[in-house]
Scaffold this active site. Structure first.
Site, PDB file in Angstrom:
ATOM      1  N   GLU A  40      36.315  -2.155  67.303  1.00  0.00           N
ATOM      2  CA  GLU A  40      37.235  -2.519  66.229  1.00  0.00           C
ATOM      3  C   GLU A  40      36.537  -2.488  64.867  1.00  0.00           C
ATOM      4  O   GLU A  40      37.118  -2.895  63.870  1.00  0.00           O
ATOM      5  CB  GLU A  40      37.793  -3.930  66.478  1.00  0.00           C
ATOM      6  CG  GLU A  40      38.764  -4.015  67.632  1.00  0.00           C
ATOM      7  CD  GLU A  40      39.907  -3.052  67.459  1.00  0.00           C
ATOM      8  OE1 GLU A  40      40.147  -2.257  68.373  1.00  0.00           O
ATOM      9  OE2 GLU A  40      40.543  -3.070  66.388  1.00  0.00           O
ATOM     10  N   ARG A  70      28.637  21.090  50.844  1.00  0.00           N
ATOM     11  CA  ARG A  70      29.085  22.378  50.300  1.00  0.00           C
ATOM     12  C   ARG A  70      29.046  22.377  48.767  1.00  0.00           C
ATOM     13  O   ARG A  70      29.091  23.430  48.135  1.00  0.00           O
ATOM     14  CB  ARG A  70      30.473  22.752  50.784  1.00  0.00           C
ATOM     15  CG  ARG A  70      31.589  21.860  50.283  1.00  0.00           C
ATOM     16  CD  ARG A  70      32.902  22.229  50.896  1.00  0.00           C
ATOM     17  NE  ARG A  70      33.395  23.513  50.420  1.00  0.00           N
ATOM     18  CZ  ARG A  70      34.042  23.696  49.267  1.00  0.00           C
ATOM     19  NH1 ARG A  70      34.240  22.682  48.454  1.00  0.00           N
ATOM     20  NH2 ARG A  70      34.487  24.884  48.925  1.00  0.00           N
TER      21      ARG A  70
HETATM   22  N1  LIG Z   1      37.198   6.953  58.154  1.00  0.00           N
HETATM   23  C1  LIG Z   1      37.927   6.671  58.997  1.00  0.00           C
HETATM   24  C2  LIG Z   1      38.938   6.422  59.979  1.00  0.00           C
HETATM   25  C3  LIG Z   1      38.903   5.715  61.186  1.00  0.00           C
HETATM   26  C4  LIG Z   1      37.814   4.918  61.810  1.00  0.00           C
HETATM   27  C5  LIG Z   1      36.565   4.804  61.169  1.00  0.00           C
HETATM   28  C6  LIG Z   1      35.584   3.990  61.714  1.00  0.00           C
HETATM   29  C7  LIG Z   1      35.848   3.289  62.896  1.00  0.00           C
HETATM   30  C8  LIG Z   1      35.115   2.351  63.663  1.00  0.00           C
HETATM   31  C9  LIG Z   1      35.912   1.971  64.741  1.00  0.00           C
HETATM   32  N2  LIG Z   1      37.092   2.630  64.645  1.00  0.00           N
HETATM   33  C10 LIG Z   1      38.185   2.489  65.611  1.00  0.00           C
HETATM   34  C11 LIG Z   1      39.251   1.592  65.067  1.00  0.00           C
HETATM   35  C12 LIG Z   1      40.561   1.960  65.249  1.00  0.00           C
HETATM   36  C13 LIG Z   1      41.578   1.107  64.778  1.00  0.00           C
HETATM   37  C14 LIG Z   1      41.271  -0.087  64.161  1.00  0.00           C
HETATM   38  C15 LIG Z   1      42.342  -1.022  63.668  1.00  0.00           C
HETATM   39  N3  LIG Z   1      42.622  -2.066  64.673  1.00  0.00           N
HETATM   40  C16 LIG Z   1      43.367  -1.512  65.823  1.00  0.00           C
HETATM   41  C17 LIG Z   1      44.175  -2.656  66.370  1.00  0.00           C
HETATM   42  C18 LIG Z   1      44.155  -3.744  65.329  1.00  0.00           C
HETATM   43  C19 LIG Z   1      43.437  -3.139  64.124  1.00  0.00           C
HETATM   44  C20 LIG Z   1      39.941  -0.445  63.981  1.00  0.00           C
HETATM   45  C21 LIG Z   1      38.922   0.415  64.433  1.00  0.00           C
HETATM   46  C22 LIG Z   1      37.091   3.429  63.542  1.00  0.00           C
HETATM   47  C23 LIG Z   1      38.074   4.249  63.008  1.00  0.00           C
HETATM   48  N4  LIG Z   1      40.127   5.812  61.766  1.00  0.00           N
HETATM   49  N5  LIG Z   1      40.920   6.547  60.958  1.00  0.00           N
HETATM   50  C24 LIG Z   1      40.242   6.930  59.859  1.00  0.00           C
HETATM   51  N6  LIG Z   1      40.746   7.678  58.829  1.00  0.00           N
END
Ligand SMILES: N#Cc1c(-c2ccc3ccn(Cc4ccc(CN5CCCC5)cc4)c3c2)n[nH]c1N
Length: 242
Positions: free
Chosen positions: A115, A157
């Protein structure tokens, strides 16, 4: 420029050593080091996560491990660094950010999983160096590694000498605030579809006008938000007549 990436999945960053970026590394334009976060764990299970205070889904990455890792990585080079932390809750990463990052001597990326990373890690390092929490788009990934690949490619780039043709970066989409129009190459006709006549006319003024019109049409259709963000004098009379 030096780039450090801290992750529990170092293999995810292997594409950084391919093609254009691989050549930039090989020619010394870019120095990339990928670090396994688990190297800074001390328990037999190499635990990097724990349950969230206050409850909620999933697990949160432990501050102690991240602190030990980032202290070590930051201390490994005296160049001033910007810490970049991809997160779904981040500020949108833009081409302007790519240009700003390309001017940095060093970027250190913290790739979260689960998370995310205990917030105190960002708060702690923000007292010592610039820290950006960025998002590459309004969709949900599983971790920060893919975002780092996107950001590093967008930044690299722009570094002098990385792109074979420096005009490419100078004439990027968004560089004039619009999306670029369609591109064509040989053959002149493909599956009964001809290249637009104007592009074969040799009339450079007409070609430039045609390309601008196609870019405006595409921007209106796909990214009206970019038009709204243009400075008042960005569109001339011919643009507005479209
Ligand atoms: N840049 C970028 C990103 C990322 C990203 C970047 C860094 C991490 C580290 C862990 N995760 C997974 C994740 C997925 C969802 C949540 C929210 N929770 C879900 C249920 C309650 C809230 C929290 C973490 C990441 C996702 N996702 N989309 C982008 N544009």
């Amino acid at each position: 420029m030096r780039i450090d990436v801290v992750t529990i999945f170092p293999g995810y960053l292997a594409p950084l050593r391919e093609a254009l970026l691989g050549r930039a590394i090989g020619s010394g334009l870019l120095d990339v080091a990928v670090h396994d976060l688990r190297d800074w764990t001390h328990d037999v299970h190499q635990a990097v996560d724990d349950s969230p205070y206050g409850g909620g889904p999933g697990m949160v990455m432990r501050p102690q491990v991240w602190g030990d890792a980032l202290d070590a990585v930051l201390a490994a080079d005296e160049r001033p660094a910007r810490l970049v932390v991809p997160t779904p809750a981040g500020r949108p990463f833009t081409q302007a950010d790519a240009h700003a990052y390309a001017a940095e001597e060093r970027l250190v990326f913290a790739c979260g999983r689960y998370e995310g990373i205990d917030q105190r890690v960002v708060d702690h390092y923000a007292d010592a160096l610039p820290v950006d929490e960025i998002s590459i788009g309004d969709y949900v990934l599983v971790g920060g590694e893919v975002a780092v690949l996107v950001v590093v490619e967008a930044v690299a780039r722009l570094l002098p000498g990385v792109l074979g043709n420096p005009r490419s970066a100078a004439e990027d989409s968004f560089s004039d605030g619009l999306l670029e129009g369609p591109s064509y190459t040989r053959p002149e006709v493909w599956r009964d579809r001809p290249v637009p006549d104007v592009l074969r006319s040799g009339n450079h003024g007409a070609i430039a006008r045609w390309r601008r019109d196609r870019a405006l049409e595409r921007t209106v259709a796909r990214r009206p938000d970019l038009l709204a963000a243009l400075p008042p004098d960005a569109l001339d009379k011919k643009d507005r007549a479209l």
